[in-house]
Design a protein around this motif. Structure first.
Motif, short mmCIF file in Angstrom:
data_model
loop_
_atom_site.label_atom_id
_atom_site.label_comp_id
_atom_site.label_asym_id
_atom_site.label_seq_id
_atom_site.Cartn_x
_atom_site.Cartn_y
_atom_site.Cartn_z
N LYS A 1 0.84 -1.20 0.00
CA LYS A 1 0.00 0.00 0.00
C LYS A 1 0.88 1.25 0.00
O LYS A 1 1.88 1.32 0.71
N VAL A 2 0.44 2.21 -0.79
CA VAL A 2 1.16 3.48 -0.87
C VAL A 2 0.46 4.48 0.04
O VAL A 2 -0.77 4.60 0.00
N GLY A 3 1.22 5.20 0.83
CA GLY A 3 0.67 6.30 1.65
C GLY A 3 1.04 7.61 0.99
O GLY A 3 2.18 7.81 0.57
N LEU A 4 0.06 8.52 0.88
CA LEU A 4 0.30 9.77 0.15
C LEU A 4 0.01 10.97 1.04
O LEU A 4 -1.10 11.13 1.55
N LEU A 5 1.01 11.85 1.19
CA LEU A 5 0.81 13.11 1.90
C LEU A 5 0.26 14.13 0.93
O LEU A 5 0.95 14.53 -0.02
N GLY A 6 -0.99 14.52 1.14
CA GLY A 6 -1.62 15.51 0.26
C GLY A 6 -2.53 14.83 -0.74
O GLY A 6 -2.17 13.80 -1.31
N GLY A 7 -3.72 15.40 -0.91
CA GLY A 7 -4.71 14.78 -1.80
C GLY A 7 -5.30 15.77 -2.80
O GLY A 7 -6.50 15.77 -3.05
N GLY A 8 -4.47 16.60 -3.39
CA GLY A 8 -4.92 17.56 -4.41
C GLY A 8 -4.96 16.91 -5.79
O GLY A 8 -5.09 15.69 -5.92
N GLN A 9 -4.84 17.73 -6.83
CA GLN A 9 -4.98 17.19 -8.19
C GLN A 9 -3.87 16.22 -8.57
O GLN A 9 -4.11 15.28 -9.33
N LEU A 10 -2.67 16.44 -8.04
CA LEU A 10 -1.57 15.52 -8.40
C LEU A 10 -1.85 14.15 -7.79
O LEU A 10 -1.65 13.11 -8.42
N GLY A 11 -2.33 14.16 -6.55
CA GLY A 11 -2.71 12.91 -5.89
C GLY A 11 -3.85 12.23 -6.62
O GLY A 11 -3.89 11.00 -6.75
N ARG A 12 -4.80 13.03 -7.09
CA ARG A 12 -5.95 12.47 -7.80
C ARG A 12 -5.50 11.75 -9.08
O ARG A 12 -5.92 10.63 -9.36
N MET A 13 -4.60 12.38 -9.83
CA MET A 13 -4.13 11.75 -11.07
C MET A 13 -3.21 10.56 -10.78
O MET A 13 -3.17 9.60 -11.55
N LEU A 14 -2.49 10.62 -9.66
CA LEU A 14 -1.70 9.47 -9.23
C LEU A 14 -2.62 8.27 -8.95
O LEU A 14 -2.34 7.13 -9.33
N ILE A 15 -3.74 8.56 -8.31
CA ILE A 15 -4.68 7.48 -7.98
C ILE A 15 -5.37 6.96 -9.24
O ILE A 15 -5.64 5.76 -9.35
N GLU A 16 -5.63 7.82 -10.21
CA GLU A 16 -6.21 7.33 -11.46
C GLU A 16 -5.29 6.27 -12.07
O GLU A 16 -5.75 5.25 -12.59
N ALA A 17 -3.99 6.50 -11.98
CA ALA A 17 -3.02 5.50 -12.50
C ALA A 17 -2.99 4.27 -11.59
O ALA A 17 -2.95 3.13 -12.07
N ALA A 18 -3.04 4.49 -10.28
CA ALA A 18 -2.99 3.38 -9.32
C ALA A 18 -4.21 2.48 -9.45
O ALA A 18 -4.11 1.25 -9.35
#
Ligand code: ATP
Ligand code: MG
Ligand code: MG
Length: 383
Positions: free
Chosen positions: A6-23
């Motif tokens: 599991k990946v933990g991510l600090l911050g959930g803005g647009q960059l996090g959102r697009m990271l999750i789209e890939a994940a």
């Protein structure tokens, strides 16, 4: 499932959102630490998210306990908190790297000590308004006054155009830790997304970035009227710059192409970057997927980072009405080669990044022709 970790991510803005789209495509769980309903959480449903601030030590600790690898979508994090959890969880890129990069002056010193060309800079901390005047005498005008920390989208920069502006500059930024940079009289700005893996340093293609009011407006891949040799040199400089840091993941390298053809590094971002949004549509592997693969040691063939087709990315910023960004996005839906992204950010303040559009086409000229009406619309709606 590509990976059980599991990946933990600090911050959930647009960059996090697009990271999750890939994940999501790879069935990789990303635990986001941010407020409830943050853009990244909207596209990810599981019970591993943590509600709170990435500046809260207890919340960072909980995120570390729930994750195998912790990463960031923003560099303005408390690196001491990350250092504290680094014994129990892998942090990528390294907290040491984040600590250097989050201070733009320390970052410049670090790059310089590794032989990477950067604009000449002077520390102004504790030197007051007198210090700003002295720099003016040394560098001449204009020069760029910058906050060392907490700076983004130009909020933290002041162009000091004459001795008469020193007072206004000090009034605007005097309460922040400051340094000054010699003015870079550039022909254009270039950027390269770099990926650091367990095996080495890989690069995406060189792109041209166009900033307006210090905010990225457009990205051209490939850059307009730039020789292949220059684009290659930019990739090499970016590779060298990122080689000077520890840890894995993607990094954005912003550069100035000076009028004599030489290159300077402007700054580095230790995360996915606005100048790499185009990779979602234009490259076989996007910057977001590359980041996940790098931090999880999954295969990452460099040929997957190539440009499949020329692309132009246009940012959708908050404009002159609360819904102007929606109007731009809806207009873009009428264009067959445009991919539209909205970030789910709620209220649109003027200049706030609300979404982006990427047009790809067989030639850059065709992409330019297609996107022009959308650029015109964005210009009309400017806040
Ligand atoms: P970001 O949102 O990319 O993090 P930032 O707020 O950290 O931006 P910088 O990248 O330092 O700001 O500067 C923003 C823009 O200002 C640059 O892209 C460039 O157009 C201009 N700029 C910065 N430094 C200089 C300089 N030394 N000389 C001339 N222009 C500069
Ligand atoms: Mg910056
Ligand atoms: Mg910048």
């Amino acid at each position: 499932m590509a990976d059980k970790r599991k990946v933990g991510l600090l911050g959930g803005g647009q960059l996090g959102r697009m990271l999750i789209e890939a994940a999501n495509r790879l069935n990789i769980q990303v635990n986001v630490l941010d407020v409830e309903g943050a853009p990244a959480k909207q596209v990810s449903s599981h019970d591993g998210h943590i509600a709170g601030s990435f500046k809260d030590a207890a919340a960072v600790k909980r995120l570390a306990q729930a994750s195998d690898v912790v990463t960031v979508e923003i560099e303005h994090v408390d690196t001491h908190m990350l250092e504290n959890v680094s014994g129990e969880v892998t942090v990528e890129p390294s907290w040491r790297t984040l600590r250097i990069i989050k201070d733009k002056f320390a970052q410049k010193q670090h790059l310089k000590s590794h032989g990477v060309a950067v604009a000449e800079s002077v520390d102004l901390e504790g030197k007051g308004m007198e210090g700003l005047k002295e720099v003016g005498t040394e560098f001449g005008y204009p020069y760029m006054l910058k906050s060392k920390t907490e700076a983004y989208d130009g909020r933290g920069n002041f162009v000091v155009r004459s001795a008469g502006q020193v007072e206004a500059a000090y009034k605007a930024l005097g309460d922040r830790p400051l340094y000054a940079e010699r003015w870079a009289d550039f022909r254009m700005e270039l950027a390269v997304m770099v990926v650091k893996t367990k095996d080495g340093v890989l690069t995406f293609p060189t792109v041209e970035t166009v900033h307006e009011d210090s905010i990225c407006k457009l990205t051209y891949a490939p850059p307009r009227h730039v020789k292949k040799e220059t684009a290659k040199r930019a990739q090499e400089l970016a590779r060298k710059a990122i080689g000077a840091f520890e840890g894995k993941g993607v990094f954005g390298v912003e550069m100035f192409l000076l009028k004599d053809g030489s290159l300077l590094v402007n700054e580095i971002a230790p995360r996915p970057h606005n100048s790499g949004h185009y990779t979602i549509e234009a490259c076989p592997i996007s910057q977001y997927e590359a980041h996940l693969r790098a931090i999880l040691d999954l295969p990452l063939p460099e040929a997957g980072l190539r440009l499949r087709e020329p692309a132009i990315m246009l940012n959708i910023l908050g404009g002159n009405t609360p819904d102007s960004h929606i109007k731009v996005a809806n207009k873009a839906l009428e264009f067959p080669n445009a991919s539209t992204h909205l970030y789910g950010k709620g209220e649109a303040r003027p200049g706030r990044k609300m979404g982006h559009i990427t047009v790809t086409a067989p030639t850059l000229a065709a992409a330019e022709k297609e996107i022009q009406p959308l650029i015109d619309l964005v210009d009309d709606m400017k806040g």
